[in-house]
Scaffold this active site. Structure first.
Site, PDB file in Angstrom:
ATOM      1  N   ARG A 269      -0.517  -9.135  13.284  1.00 44.70           N
ATOM      2  CA  ARG A 269      -1.073  -8.120  12.377  1.00 44.70           C
ATOM      3  C   ARG A 269      -1.893  -8.764  11.262  1.00 44.70           C
ATOM      4  NH1 ARG A 269       4.321  -5.501  10.761  1.00 44.70           N
ATOM      5  NH2 ARG A 269       3.135  -4.436   9.150  1.00 44.70           N
TER       6      ARG A 269
ATOM      7  N   ARG B 294      11.264  -1.582  10.962  1.00 46.23           N
ATOM      8  CA  ARG B 294      10.162  -1.201  11.842  1.00 46.23           C
ATOM      9  C   ARG B 294      10.059  -2.132  13.044  1.00 46.23           C
ATOM     10  NH1 ARG B 294       4.882   0.062   8.207  1.00 46.23           N
ATOM     11  NH2 ARG B 294       3.926  -1.270   9.786  1.00 46.23           N
TER      12      ARG B 294
ATOM     13  N   ARG C  60      11.688  -5.740   4.841  1.00 46.06           N
ATOM     14  CA  ARG C  60      11.517  -4.299   4.607  1.00 46.06           C
ATOM     15  C   ARG C  60      12.543  -3.470   5.376  1.00 46.06           C
ATOM     16  NH1 ARG C  60       5.767  -1.891   5.491  1.00 46.06           N
ATOM     17  NH2 ARG C  60       5.974  -2.970   7.482  1.00 46.06           N
TER      18      ARG C  60
ATOM     19  N   LYS D 277       0.843  -1.208   0.000  1.00 43.59           N
ATOM     20  CA  LYS D 277       0.000   0.000   0.000  1.00 43.59           C
ATOM     21  C   LYS D 277       0.877   1.257   0.000  1.00 43.59           C
ATOM     22  CE  LYS D 277      -1.933  -1.132   3.977  1.00 43.59           C
ATOM     23  NZ  LYS D 277      -1.240  -2.391   4.227  1.00 43.59           N
TER      24      LYS D 277
ATOM     25  N   ARG E  96      -9.753   0.677   8.816  1.00 39.08           N
ATOM     26  CA  ARG E  96      -9.185  -0.616   9.185  1.00 39.08           C
ATOM     27  C   ARG E  96     -10.223  -1.572   9.748  1.00 39.08           C
ATOM     28  NH1 ARG E  96      -3.520   0.018   8.576  1.00 39.08           N
ATOM     29  NH2 ARG E  96      -2.505  -1.542   9.828  1.00 39.08           N
TER      30      ARG E  96
HETATM   31  P1  AP5 Z   1       4.879  -1.639   1.889  1.00 38.80           P
HETATM   32  O1  AP5 Z   1       4.557  -0.777   0.725  1.00 38.80           O
HETATM   33  O2  AP5 Z   1       5.593  -1.051   3.037  1.00 38.80           O
HETATM   34  O3  AP5 Z   1       3.560  -2.411   2.376  1.00 38.80           O
HETATM   35  P2  AP5 Z   1       2.299  -1.886   3.163  1.00 38.80           P
HETATM   36  O4  AP5 Z   1       1.097  -2.486   2.523  1.00 38.80           O
HETATM   37  O5  AP5 Z   1       2.331  -0.400   3.277  1.00 38.80           O
HETATM   38  O6  AP5 Z   1       2.541  -2.616   4.559  1.00 38.80           O
HETATM   39  P3  AP5 Z   1       2.489  -2.060   6.044  1.00 38.80           P
HETATM   40  O7  AP5 Z   1       3.265  -3.007   6.893  1.00 38.80           O
HETATM   41  O8  AP5 Z   1       2.845  -0.608   6.107  1.00 38.80           O
HETATM   42  O9  AP5 Z   1       0.968  -2.225   6.359  1.00 38.80           O
HETATM   43  P4  AP5 Z   1       0.345  -2.272   7.722  1.00 38.80           P
HETATM   44  O10 AP5 Z   1      -1.059  -2.110   7.318  1.00 38.80           O
HETATM   45  O11 AP5 Z   1       0.632  -3.451   8.544  1.00 38.80           O
HETATM   46  O12 AP5 Z   1       1.061  -1.075   8.539  1.00 38.80           O
HETATM   47  P5  AP5 Z   1       0.587   0.367   8.953  1.00 38.80           P
HETATM   48  O13 AP5 Z   1       1.771   1.229   8.995  1.00 38.80           O
HETATM   49  O14 AP5 Z   1      -0.596   0.788   8.176  1.00 38.80           O
HETATM   50  O15 AP5 Z   1       5.716  -2.893   1.338  1.00 38.80           O
HETATM   51  C1  AP5 Z   1       6.224  -3.866   2.224  1.00 38.80           C
HETATM   52  C2  AP5 Z   1       7.587  -4.379   1.740  1.00 38.80           C
HETATM   53  O16 AP5 Z   1       7.405  -5.090   0.520  1.00 38.80           O
HETATM   54  C3  AP5 Z   1       8.627  -3.269   1.447  1.00 38.80           C
HETATM   55  O17 AP5 Z   1       9.893  -3.729   1.805  1.00 38.80           O
HETATM   56  C4  AP5 Z   1       8.534  -3.096  -0.083  1.00 38.80           C
HETATM   57  O18 AP5 Z   1       9.769  -2.645  -0.609  1.00 38.80           O
HETATM   58  C5  AP5 Z   1       8.218  -4.521  -0.518  1.00 38.80           C
HETATM   59  N1  AP5 Z   1       7.435  -4.574  -1.749  1.00 38.80           N
HETATM   60  C6  AP5 Z   1       6.431  -3.736  -2.133  1.00 38.80           C
HETATM   61  N2  AP5 Z   1       5.942  -4.099  -3.339  1.00 38.80           N
HETATM   62  C7  AP5 Z   1       6.647  -5.208  -3.701  1.00 38.80           C
HETATM   63  C8  AP5 Z   1       6.619  -6.060  -4.847  1.00 38.80           C
HETATM   64  N3  AP5 Z   1       5.762  -5.833  -5.837  1.00 38.80           N
HETATM   65  N4  AP5 Z   1       7.465  -7.100  -4.891  1.00 38.80           N
HETATM   66  C9  AP5 Z   1       8.347  -7.331  -3.868  1.00 38.80           C
HETATM   67  N5  AP5 Z   1       8.446  -6.558  -2.774  1.00 38.80           N
HETATM   68  C10 AP5 Z   1       7.595  -5.516  -2.695  1.00 38.80           C
HETATM   69  O19 AP5 Z   1       0.081   0.090  10.459  1.00 38.80           O
HETATM   70  C11 AP5 Z   1       0.980  -0.250  11.488  1.00 38.80           C
HETATM   71  C12 AP5 Z   1       0.237  -0.303  12.813  1.00 38.80           C
HETATM   72  O20 AP5 Z   1      -0.311   0.985  13.110  1.00 38.80           O
HETATM   73  C13 AP5 Z   1      -0.979  -1.242  12.867  1.00 38.80           C
HETATM   74  O21 AP5 Z   1      -0.603  -2.567  13.196  1.00 38.80           O
HETATM   75  C14 AP5 Z   1      -1.819  -0.580  13.954  1.00 38.80           C
HETATM   76  O22 AP5 Z   1      -1.326  -0.890  15.254  1.00 38.80           O
HETATM   77  C15 AP5 Z   1      -1.589   0.893  13.702  1.00 38.80           C
HETATM   78  N6  AP5 Z   1      -2.587   1.471  12.768  1.00 38.80           N
HETATM   79  C16 AP5 Z   1      -2.339   1.986  11.538  1.00 38.80           C
HETATM   80  N7  AP5 Z   1      -3.468   2.419  10.977  1.00 38.80           N
HETATM   81  C17 AP5 Z   1      -4.466   2.180  11.873  1.00 38.80           C
HETATM   82  C18 AP5 Z   1      -5.864   2.395  11.855  1.00 38.80           C
HETATM   83  N8  AP5 Z   1      -6.481   2.940  10.799  1.00 38.80           N
HETATM   84  N9  AP5 Z   1      -6.568   1.988  12.949  1.00 38.80           N
HETATM   85  C19 AP5 Z   1      -5.976   1.445  14.016  1.00 38.80           C
HETATM   86  N10 AP5 Z   1      -4.655   1.207  14.088  1.00 38.80           N
HETATM   87  C20 AP5 Z   1      -3.900   1.571  13.024  1.00 38.80           C
HETATM   88 MG    MG Z   2       2.521   0.979   4.873  1.00 41.87          MG
END
Ligand code: AP5
Ligand code: MG
Length: 215
Positions: free
Chosen positions: A171, A160, A127, A13, A88
């Site tokens: 997660r 991270r 990552r 994402k 979410r």
């Molecule tokens: P990346 O683009 O970083 O993936 P992502 O989908 O953004 O994954 P996240 O881990 O950020 O999602 P998340 O939803 O768990 O975390 P968030 O920060 O929202 O890509 C991942 C890796 O893959 C990278 O190394 C990239 O280079 C690689 N990659 C990408 N595309 C590729 C491809 N095509 N081929 C190969 N490799 C590839 O949330 C974190 C925490 O925050 C949650 O657990 C929660 O506690 C809290 N939180 C966040 N939002 C909320 C909310 N709305 N409500 C409540 N709690 C929340």
């Molecule tokens: Mg992300």
């Protein structure tokens, strides 16, 4: 262009949102990034959020909703935005609908980036993110030229806190239980666009642009 990005942890994402930001100059609103900034700043909100994030659980809705509403009211959101990692759960999706109504805004699409479960663990454990500019790398799939150093700005790369195997499993469980039902939520509204999230980053970006009818 007002978008929601849905997809499991590690689906890409953030990676794809950043490409849309570059090409179409609309802001990416990542609740995860906003929460990590609050943690780094050591605010009360950040301290509360960290206790949930470290366990791989969702931060309470009241914390996240206020943060998003404040952000959506800023001027740069008038022409569009990408909500990355929000909503979410169903309560957040319903609250977002109310928020958008009061701001006189309408979502154009909810984009789901679909990646098989088995690929996600490797994407997340591999990552690495730049402390200075936020650019993402992956030691398995798109490694930086020099270990620990950002290709783009020379900044230091970090892993991270929640990218440990045990936290990732939690997660992914939380995602399946609480976030996956949103596919139906947006399908019923007729705005869900499902995109294959496997392949190269550029191929997936092309799929997203095609699904959104963008050139
Ligand atoms: P990346 O683009 O970083 O993936 P992502 O989908 O953004 O994954 P996240 O881990 O950020 O999602 P998340 O939803 O768990 O975390 P968030 O920060 O929202 O890509 C991942 C890796 O893959 C990278 O190394 C990239 O280079 C690689 N990659 C990408 N595309 C590729 C491809 N095509 N081929 C190969 N490799 C590839 O949330 C974190 C925490 O925050 C949650 O657990 C929660 O506690 C809290 N939180 C966040 N939002 C909320 C909310 N709305 N409500 C409540 N709690 C929340
Ligand atoms: Mg992300």
């Amino acid at each position: 262009m007002k978008l929601v990005f849905l997809g499991a942890p590690g689906a890409g994402k953030g990676t794809q949102a950043k490409k849309l930001v570059e090409k179409y100059s609309i802001p990416q609103i990542s609740t995860g990034d906003l929460l990590r900034a609050a943690v780094a700043a050591g605010t009360a909100l950040g301290k509360e959020a960290k206790s949930y994030m470290d366990k791989g659980e969702l931060v309470p809705d009241r914390v996240v909703l206020g943060m998003v509403e404040e952000r959506l009211k800023q001027d740069d959101c008038k022409k569009g935005y990408i909500l990355d990692g929000f909503p979410r759960n169903t309560a957040q999706a319903e609250a977002l609908d109310k928020m958008l109504e009061s701001l006189n805004m309408q979502l154009d699409a909810a984009v789901s980036v679909d990646v098989p479960f088995d690929d996600l663990m490797k994407r997340l454990t591999g990552r690495r993110t730049c402390k200075a500019c936020g650019q993402m790398f992956n030691i398995y799939f798109n490694a930086p030229k020099k270990e620990g150093v950002c290709d783009k700005c020379g900044g230091e790369l970090f892993q991270r806190d929640d990218d440990k195997e045990e936290t990732i499993r939690k997660r992914l469980d939380v995602y399946n239980a609480q976030t996956a039902p949103l596919f139906d939520y947006y399908k019923k509204k007729g705005i869900l666009k499902s995109v294959d999230g496997t392949g190269s980053i550029d191929e997936i970006f092309a799929n997203i642009c095609a699904a959104l009818g963008l050139k």
